[in-house]
Design a protein around this motif. Structure first.
Motif, short mmCIF file in Angstrom:
data_model
loop_
_atom_site.label_atom_id
_atom_site.label_comp_id
_atom_site.label_asym_id
_atom_site.label_seq_id
_atom_site.Cartn_x
_atom_site.Cartn_y
_atom_site.Cartn_z
N GLY A 37 0.80 -1.21 0.00
CA GLY A 37 0.00 0.00 0.00
C GLY A 37 0.84 1.27 0.00
O GLY A 37 0.32 2.36 -0.27
N TRP A 38 2.12 1.15 0.30
CA TRP A 38 3.02 2.30 0.24
C TRP A 38 3.45 2.62 -1.19
O TRP A 38 3.93 3.72 -1.47
CB TRP A 38 4.28 2.01 1.06
CG TRP A 38 4.12 2.00 2.54
CD1 TRP A 38 3.81 0.93 3.32
CD2 TRP A 38 4.29 3.10 3.44
NE1 TRP A 38 3.77 1.28 4.64
CE2 TRP A 38 4.07 2.62 4.74
CE3 TRP A 38 4.61 4.45 3.25
CZ2 TRP A 38 4.14 3.44 5.86
CZ3 TRP A 38 4.71 5.27 4.38
CH2 TRP A 38 4.47 4.76 5.66
N THR A 39 3.32 1.68 -2.11
CA THR A 39 3.95 1.78 -3.43
C THR A 39 3.49 3.01 -4.20
O THR A 39 4.29 3.66 -4.88
CB THR A 39 3.69 0.51 -4.24
OG1 THR A 39 4.20 -0.61 -3.51
CG2 THR A 39 4.35 0.57 -5.61
N GLU A 40 2.19 3.35 -4.11
CA GLU A 40 1.71 4.50 -4.88
C GLU A 40 2.38 5.80 -4.43
O GLU A 40 2.44 6.77 -5.20
CB GLU A 40 0.20 4.62 -4.77
CG GLU A 40 -0.32 4.84 -3.36
CD GLU A 40 -1.84 4.86 -3.32
OE1 GLU A 40 -2.42 5.79 -3.93
OE2 GLU A 40 -2.43 3.97 -2.70
N SER A 41 2.90 5.82 -3.19
CA SER A 41 3.67 6.99 -2.75
C SER A 41 5.14 6.84 -3.10
O SER A 41 5.81 7.81 -3.50
CB SER A 41 3.53 7.17 -1.23
OG SER A 41 2.21 7.51 -0.88
N VAL A 42 5.67 5.64 -2.97
CA VAL A 42 7.11 5.43 -3.16
C VAL A 42 7.50 5.57 -4.62
O VAL A 42 8.43 6.30 -4.98
CB VAL A 42 7.53 4.05 -2.63
CG1 VAL A 42 9.00 3.77 -2.94
CG2 VAL A 42 7.29 3.95 -1.13
N TRP A 43 6.81 4.85 -5.51
CA TRP A 43 7.21 4.82 -6.91
C TRP A 43 6.58 5.98 -7.67
O TRP A 43 5.37 6.18 -7.63
CB TRP A 43 6.82 3.50 -7.57
CG TRP A 43 7.27 3.44 -9.00
CD1 TRP A 43 6.53 3.74 -10.11
CD2 TRP A 43 8.57 3.10 -9.48
NE1 TRP A 43 7.28 3.60 -11.25
CE2 TRP A 43 8.54 3.20 -10.90
CE3 TRP A 43 9.76 2.71 -8.86
CZ2 TRP A 43 9.66 2.93 -11.69
CZ3 TRP A 43 10.87 2.43 -9.66
CH2 TRP A 43 10.82 2.55 -11.05
N GLN A 44 7.42 6.73 -8.38
CA GLN A 44 6.94 7.87 -9.15
C GLN A 44 7.28 7.67 -10.62
O GLN A 44 8.46 7.57 -10.99
CB GLN A 44 7.60 9.16 -8.66
CG GLN A 44 7.31 9.48 -7.20
CD GLN A 44 5.87 9.86 -6.98
OE1 GLN A 44 5.31 10.70 -7.69
NE2 GLN A 44 5.24 9.25 -5.98
N ASP A 45 6.25 7.57 -11.47
CA ASP A 45 6.46 7.54 -12.92
C ASP A 45 6.59 8.97 -13.42
O ASP A 45 5.68 9.79 -13.25
CB ASP A 45 5.29 6.85 -13.62
CG ASP A 45 5.43 5.33 -13.61
OD1 ASP A 45 6.55 4.85 -13.90
OD2 ASP A 45 4.45 4.65 -13.30
N VAL A 46 7.72 9.27 -14.04
CA VAL A 46 7.92 10.59 -14.63
C VAL A 46 7.24 10.65 -15.99
O VAL A 46 6.58 11.62 -16.34
CB VAL A 46 9.43 10.88 -14.76
CG1 VAL A 46 9.67 12.22 -15.47
CG2 VAL A 46 10.08 10.90 -13.38
N ASP A 47 7.40 9.59 -16.76
CA ASP A 47 6.72 9.44 -18.04
C ASP A 47 6.72 7.96 -18.38
O ASP A 47 6.99 7.12 -17.51
CB ASP A 47 7.38 10.29 -19.15
CG ASP A 47 8.88 10.03 -19.29
OD1 ASP A 47 9.31 8.87 -19.08
OD2 ASP A 47 9.63 10.97 -19.61
N GLU A 48 6.46 7.62 -19.60
CA GLU A 48 6.33 6.21 -19.98
C GLU A 48 7.62 5.43 -19.79
O GLU A 48 7.60 4.24 -19.47
CB GLU A 48 5.90 6.12 -21.45
CG GLU A 48 5.63 4.70 -21.93
CD GLU A 48 5.15 4.67 -23.37
OE1 GLU A 48 5.37 3.65 -24.03
OE2 GLU A 48 4.57 5.68 -23.82
N ASN A 49 8.75 6.10 -19.93
CA ASN A 49 10.04 5.40 -19.89
C ASN A 49 10.84 5.62 -18.62
O ASN A 49 11.80 4.90 -18.37
CB ASN A 49 10.90 5.85 -21.08
CG ASN A 49 10.28 5.50 -22.41
OD1 ASN A 49 9.80 4.39 -22.58
ND2 ASN A 49 10.28 6.45 -23.34
N ARG A 50 10.44 6.62 -17.84
CA ARG A 50 11.25 6.97 -16.66
C ARG A 50 10.42 6.89 -15.39
O ARG A 50 9.25 7.29 -15.36
CB ARG A 50 11.80 8.40 -16.80
CG ARG A 50 12.78 8.60 -17.95
CD ARG A 50 13.25 10.05 -18.01
NE ARG A 50 12.14 10.98 -18.26
CZ ARG A 50 12.23 12.31 -18.12
NH1 ARG A 50 13.36 12.85 -17.69
NH2 ARG A 50 11.20 13.07 -18.40
N GLY A 51 11.05 6.37 -14.35
CA GLY A 51 10.40 6.30 -13.05
C GLY A 51 11.41 5.89 -12.00
O GLY A 51 12.46 5.32 -12.32
#
Length: 576
Positions: free
Chosen positions: A179-193
């Protein structure tokens, strides 16, 4: 030669019942001095709250002496605390049983102990001395070896042998499958995160999304502390070890962050921050007069070293090309004395140059690398371990380039010592590499103090003017100890590396770290299995605040994961 002195007595009921001994060391003009913590004015003390591998060390051309308080006696103190002090001009060393309190960020002031009348005191002070040439040249090694043999090695042998694989699984699950993942992982765009710079407890999954807050603006860092690329390399190693296509894809997205940093004549920024849209800037850990658009050379050189490792792991020629463009500019920035500037357009220079030297060795650019080594020899001789963290982070006290007169030493930071140890090692200057790694070892905990919630053995402090234990940097130091230990056939360095590797997971919230988990849950009662893998960067930072509120993936759990995966690849026989 080793002999003990002893502080003993019984506390009385006076206004200040502190029991102390004060004596003068016999070295009239020390050429080398080391203290575990600064005491810039009378009344400041070296508190047991920073006794990781405590020693007051003085040496001249004929003798080296280390004064080491007995940690078993410190641990058994009943309602009172131990402190030391060193007045360099007077050559006076004090050992005391009493009390102390935190002052600022972070010094310690003596104060009268309370409620101790009638209690007995016994604290031994071991005096370790030598006239051997090798100990006079490297008194840090003399002290570090003695302390490790007396406490570090026995405590490591007794410590629980927790397998690391389950702890690595907690980290991955917390960051990418909880449940933490939506805060931890940030997609910058389709190729970067990438994992975001910092997540605190206000983003716990139980908090409604509309009430969650960010401790700092969302950002992704590639910096000498907070290296997304280092974590990408480690995550790729781990993904291959367990056969995870998802984790490998994440590692590749993380690397695209570094590869997308815009280069201008080879230089590039370190931080991608979201404030409406994603934009590039640099670390705010810098002098006030340095603008945000000034490239911090140590950040760029560290990132390029990590990109070279990525190239070795994947064969991605874009990474190598990025590094070569930067190196072409780096050598043009080198100053006549061999140093590199701290920030473009600004005068600060120091041991940060060691990271650039190691990068140039990585690239086979020996001439420029060895010019930097010549400069760094002077830094090591003076013990001038001053870098960006020493003055431009959370403990800013002090003046760059000036010794602290009362103690006879510079304010110093452990990152600098480790960077120089590696650069000297790469240069084949084993004498200087060993001198640095031994001084660094005096910041490594050799015991588990009863006043901390987590085991401390193997963890590192930050500087001689701050109070952290088990700081996340131990995950950066562990491979260096293992590499030098193996190359030099030195059992102590290998043991220290293993201890540092284990300590890299010591602050992880999980059932395996039972006593620490209880401390987390006392402060955060809402923590449950969904938070296994949450990890504060250190303990004891504020003296009275052993457990903090946040996780930095690149300076905590993700960094520990990267080191463990690297050790599993490079030193499989040592992987727990």
């Amino acid at each position: 030669m080793t002999r003990p002195m002893e502080l003993s007595g019984t506390f009385d009921d006076s206004e200040d019942p502190t029991i102390s001994i004060v004596f003068r060391h016999p070295i009239a003009e020390p050429t080398q001095v080391w203290v575990p913590h600064l005491t810039p004015e009378p009344g400041y003390v070296m508190a047991d709250a920073i006794f990781r591998s405590p020693a007051i060390l003085v040496a001249d051309a004929s003798t080296a002496i280390a004064y080491v308080p007995d940690l078993d006696d410190v641990a058994s103190a009943d309602g009172w605390r131990v402190w030391m002090d060193y007045d360099h001009a007077r050559r006076e060393i004090t050992l005391a049983a009493g009390a102390h309190r935190v002052e600022g960020h972070v010094f310690h002031l003596r104060e009268p102990p309370r409620g101790v009348a009638g209690k007995s005191v016994r604290v031994r002070l071991h005096v370790v001395s030598s006239t051997r040439a090798e100990d006079i040249a490297n008194p840090y090694g003399m002290a570090a070896r003695w302390i490790w043999a007396r406490w570090g090695r026995p405590n490591l042998a007794r410590a629980p042998k927790q397998p690391l694989a389950p702890l690595m699984e907690h980290v991955v699950r917390w960051a990418f499958e909880s449940g933490w993942t939506e805060s931890v992982w940030q997609d910058v765009d389709e190729n970067r995160g990438a994992p975001v710079f910092i997540v605190d407890v206000t983003r716990h999954p139980s908090v409604p999304p509309e009430r969650r807050t960010w401790r700092e603006p969302r950002s992704i860092w590639n910096q000498a502390w907070f290296s997304t690329q280092r974590c990408a390399n480690g995550l790729l190693r781990y993904a291959r070890q367990i056969g995870s296509a998802d984790l490998e894809a994440r590692a590749r997205k993380m690397t695209e962050i570094a590869l997308s940093a815009p280069q201008e004549e080879g230089l590039f920024p370190a931080v991608l921050v979201a404030d409406g849209t994603w934009r590039w800037t640099n670390s705010d850990r810098r002098p006030p007069h340095v603008p945000a658009d000034a490239c911090h050379i140590v950040d760029a050189s560290f990132t390029c070293r990590m990109l070279l490792e990525w190239h070795a792991l994947t064969g991605d020629d874009r990474a190598r090309a990025h590094v070569e463009r930067y190196a072409d500019r780096l050598v043009r920035l080198q100053r006549p004395n061999g140093a590199f500037p701290g920030w473009i357009g600004h005068d600060f220079e120091g041991p940060e140059s060691a990271v650039s030297a190691s990068l140039l060795f990585d690239l086979g650019r020996e001439k420029e690398a060895r010019a930097a080594i010549a400069y760094l020899e002077g830094v090591a001789h003076d013990g001038r371990w001053e870098d960006f963290e020493t003055y431009w982070s959370c403990a800013p006290w002090g003046t760059p380039g000036e010794r602290v007169a009362r103690n006879g030493v510079y304010k110093q930071n452990t990152l600098s010592i480790a960077w120089c140890a590696e650069a000297f090692f790469r240069a084949g200057r084993i004498d200087l590499a060993r001198r640095c790694i031994d001084e660094l070892s005096l910041y490594q905990a050799v015991w588990d103090p009863p006043f901390l919630p987590a085991p401390a053995l193997g963890g590192f402090g930050v500087m001689n003017a701050d109070s952290e234990w088990n700081d996340a940097r131990q995950s950066l130091f562990a491979p260096l100890y293992l590499e030098m230990g193996r190359a030099l056939g030195d059992e102590e360095l290998t043991e220290r590396g293993v201890a540092a590797l284990r300590a890299s997971f010591s602050m992880l919230f999980c059932p395996e770290n039972e006593s620490l988990a209880r401390a987390y849950q006392r402060r955060f009662p809402f923590f449950g299995p969904e938070s296994y893998g949450f990890m504060m960067e250190n303990q004891g930072h504020g003296g009275a605040d052993p457990i903090g509120t946040f996780t930095i993936f690149t300076w905590g759990n993700g960094s520990a994961l990267a080191t463990a995966a690297t050790v599993r690849d490079r030193f499989p026989d040592l992987f727990p």
